[in-house]
Structures are given as structure tokens and as C-alpha cells.
Design a protein around this motif. Structure first.
Motif: not given
Length: 138
Positions: A28-51
């Protein structure tokens, strides 16, 4: 039994690669980093992107990324508390690495959303080929 990792980088020229992979290892780390490249996210926003990630695993991975200096966790003094995750400069420095992994994956795995077929290539996309073989054999 866990694999023993090198504690210093003077073992061989490949140790720096091993150390880098150790920092961003896991599913998951690489995928989390990938989504954070698009900007600041809250926990649930990250979780929605990684169901497919559990809350426990996401929490653990974010803590490790924060511990290693890749992610900044900002807690706002509100009720309920507002927590945001963003990349540090160190985390942002991984963007070329993660994007190179994404590019390689797009070109070499069947997870592609579409196949890029150039006019000068006669080769058919492996995904399209496997679908064509299945449909002709039925």
C-alpha cells in the motif's frame, strides 16, 4: 522467519536499492504516496481511493510513512478532530520513482485500462489477445 536486512549501506552497490525498497515496501505505501501526489487528503478520502485496504492497515502504513519522513500528519484542534495527510519534501522526492513504477506497470501488466498500440506495431495488446482467444474458443 523474517528476512534479515542490512543495517548499513556499505555492503554492496545494491544496498541503496534495498534500503529504498525497504522504505516503500508493502502493498500500500506506493499507492498511498501516488494519491498524495495529487494533494492533501484526509483519512477517509484516502480510504475511499483504496477500497480494499482495511482501516487498521491504512493507519499502520500512514504511521510508517510519517515515521520515515514521507508524510506529514496535521491535526486541527476541532471537535471532532480534523486530520490531514500531505507529502513532505522527502515524500515528494519519490514522485519520479513512483511515476516510473506506474509507467512500467501500465506498459507491462494487464492492469492497463487500455492498450496503447502504435501504428508501426503489428503486435496486439496481450489483454486484448487473451480476450480474443477466449471468445473464439467458446
Amino acid at each position: 522467519m523474517a528476512r534479515i536486512r542490512h543495517k548499513s549501506l556499505d555492503c554492496s552497490p545494491g544496498c541503496a536499492v534495498e534500503a529504498t525498497l525497504q522504505l516503500i515496501d508493502g502493498k500500500w505505501k506506493g499507492v498511498i504516496l501516488y494519491h498524495l501526489f495529487q494533494g492533501t487528503l484526509r483519512f477517509n478520502a484516502i480510504r475511499k481511493r483504496l477500497p480494499n485496504i482495511t482501516q487498521r492497515m491504512l493507519t499502520a502504513q500512514l504511521r510508517e510513512l510519517e515515521h520515515d519522513g514521507f508524510v506529514l500528519r496535521t491535526v486541527y484542534p476541532e471537535v471532532p478532530p480534523k486530520v490531514e495527510y500531505s507529502l513532505t519534501a522527502r515524500g515528494r522526492s519519490l514522485e519520479p520513482v513512483i511515476m516510473a513504477l506506474k509507467k512500467w506497470g501500465d506498459e507491462n501488466t494487464e492492469f492497463r485500462h487500455h492498450c496503447d498500440i502504435r501504428a508501426d506495431q503489428d503486435e496486439v495488446c496481450p489483454v486484448a489477445r487473451s480476450h480474443a482467444i477466449k471468445s473464439t474458443s467458446e
